[in-house]
Design an enzyme around this catalytic site. Sequence first.
Site, PDB file in Angstrom:
ATOM      1  N   HIS A  55      15.865 -93.501  49.820  1.00  0.00           N
ATOM      2  CA  HIS A  55      16.213 -92.752  48.693  1.00  0.00           C
ATOM      3  C   HIS A  55      15.853 -91.357  49.051  1.00  0.00           C
ATOM      4  O   HIS A  55      14.660 -91.052  48.691  1.00  0.00           O
ATOM      5  CB  HIS A  55      15.623 -93.270  47.369  1.00  0.00           C
ATOM      6  CG  HIS A  55      16.138 -92.550  46.333  1.00  0.00           C
ATOM      7  ND1 HIS A  55      17.548 -92.661  45.794  1.00  0.00           N
ATOM      8  CD2 HIS A  55      15.821 -91.859  45.174  1.00  0.00           C
ATOM      9  CE1 HIS A  55      17.666 -91.857  44.629  1.00  0.00           C
ATOM     10  NE2 HIS A  55      16.775 -91.149  44.280  1.00  0.00           N
ATOM     11  N   ARG A 206      23.195 -93.229  32.175  1.00  0.00           N
ATOM     12  CA  ARG A 206      23.619 -92.191  31.314  1.00  0.00           C
ATOM     13  C   ARG A 206      24.477 -91.252  31.598  1.00  0.00           C
ATOM     14  O   ARG A 206      24.862 -90.522  31.025  1.00  0.00           O
ATOM     15  CB  ARG A 206      22.087 -91.377  31.033  1.00  0.00           C
ATOM     16  CG  ARG A 206      21.515 -90.603  32.227  1.00  0.00           C
ATOM     17  CD  ARG A 206      20.204 -89.889  32.039  1.00  0.00           C
ATOM     18  NE  ARG A 206      19.748 -89.199  33.000  1.00  0.00           N
ATOM     19  CZ  ARG A 206      18.929 -89.366  33.778  1.00  0.00           C
ATOM     20  NH1 ARG A 206      18.361 -90.697  33.929  1.00  0.00           N
ATOM     21  NH2 ARG A 206      18.622 -88.594  34.958  1.00  0.00           N
ATOM     22  N   HIS A 266      13.900 -96.794  41.422  1.00  0.00           N
ATOM     23  CA  HIS A 266      12.919 -96.685  40.695  1.00  0.00           C
ATOM     24  C   HIS A 266      12.510 -97.992  39.763  1.00  0.00           C
ATOM     25  O   HIS A 266      11.622 -98.578  40.015  1.00  0.00           O
ATOM     26  CB  HIS A 266      12.871 -95.600  39.742  1.00  0.00           C
ATOM     27  CG  HIS A 266      13.104 -94.134  40.276  1.00  0.00           C
ATOM     28  ND1 HIS A 266      12.307 -93.889  41.296  1.00  0.00           N
ATOM     29  CD2 HIS A 266      13.969 -93.333  40.067  1.00  0.00           C
ATOM     30  CE1 HIS A 266      12.599 -92.512  41.620  1.00  0.00           C
ATOM     31  NE2 HIS A 266      13.859 -92.289  41.122  1.00  0.00           N
ATOM     32  N   ASP A 317      12.567 -89.736  48.053  1.00  0.00           N
ATOM     33  CA  ASP A 317      13.022 -89.015  46.641  1.00  0.00           C
ATOM     34  C   ASP A 317      12.945 -87.466  46.794  1.00  0.00           C
ATOM     35  O   ASP A 317      13.691 -87.007  47.470  1.00  0.00           O
ATOM     36  CB  ASP A 317      12.328 -89.724  45.593  1.00  0.00           C
ATOM     37  CG  ASP A 317      13.157 -89.346  44.284  1.00  0.00           C
ATOM     38  OD1 ASP A 317      14.113 -88.641  44.418  1.00  0.00           O
ATOM     39  OD2 ASP A 317      12.774 -89.797  43.114  1.00  0.00           O
TER      40      ASP A 317
END
Length: 438
Positions: A55, A206, A266, A317
């Site tokens: 990621h 979302r 996550h 990340d």
Amino acid sequence: MRIACRRLVLPEQVLSDVVIDLDDAGVVTAWQQDSPGRPADLTVGLAVPAFANTHSHAFHRRLRGRTHAGGGDFWRWREVMYREAAAMDPDRLRAVAAAVYAEMVAAGYSAVGEFHYLHHRPDGLPYDDHAMEIALAEAAEAAGIRLTLLDTLYLRGGFGRPLEGAQQRFTDGSVCGWLRRWHSLRETLAASHPDVTLGAAIHSVRAVSAQDLGDAVAGLPANVPLHVHLSEQTQENEDCLAATGLTPTALLARAGALTERTTVVHATHLTDEDVATLGAARVSVSMCPTTEADLGDGLGRAADLQRAGARLVVGSDQHVVIDPFDELRRLEGGARLASHRRGVLSPAALWRAGGTDGHASVSSQSSRAQALRVGHPLDLAILNAQSARTVGSEPHELVLSAAADDVIGTVVRGTYRESANLRARAVAAYLVTETSHV
């Protein structure tokens, strides 16, 4: 080509005097152990399978060391990140990604999953010929890392909220628009950068509605790696429950998005039912401990997820640091802090999380790979076992004592790259982007 390793640390065993034969493409044709002194083109001391960074947001590297003084939370940090996103163009993205990827290879990573949503111009109009995506492919080629480009679907600013500001450049307007661009990008990469694996990502529940989730999954080839941010923040869970009556995990499951090809990123705030659902689906869970600590996200449920059947992998990340050993050590450290006991994840489990399972997460093959296998490319990280950090460590426990600075060089698809040179290149490439501060 022939490479000899005096010691080779595999997840379940440590081998001595291993000799590996490769073809011109860096693919293993044969290997044997207990062959001291056998002639080789390259002889190294101690090697481990190279790591996979599952990621990455390459442009987030611009935020390193620049967002701490003001405090705040994830949502405040995100506003600073959006300002950086708005300033990116293909040339700047190529430069910062070249620096990040070189730093990764220097640290022992041989593959990266780039979770990419900077598709268009700041006003939302498209670039010609997939300019942002090609910039990432060129940066990976320059650094010598294997790239899985996780092209991301992003359609709304939150539950019931339109896109705002920098988000305008993330979207293709609809699932159909994204799929058209995704398939066009696939053809372009096949012609110009065939070594790049094109995967897909759903940014989050979302950013994509329940209906669009199902349409996106149905429109992709079945063997494409699929990644999604999941339950990084409690607010996402609360908003999802209010809007749909489901947790984000349950919403993804209902859309058919959770299978062995899926990697959830996550997964910090999960219910017991969520853990069971993810485990039953045999997903990979990409934990990014240095980022999750930096943003104050919380401790994920690594041990529970592993017991349920999920596969743990790691990513860097936002690149607070680029160090696979730090990510893996924090993964185990978080599990210890949560359980009040030591050795929750064994060294073998950590090697698999950083290596074989990580590579499966960013591969079109979802099954678990072996660390050293005939017919597969050879990827190794060469370690200094006599540094102040590592001296005296048992080889199989180096995952808990080494650091990125102990990586002398990395073999990617049979080609050796010296870490010192890569670090110098990373500094030089990053300085190209230093025209302004956030």
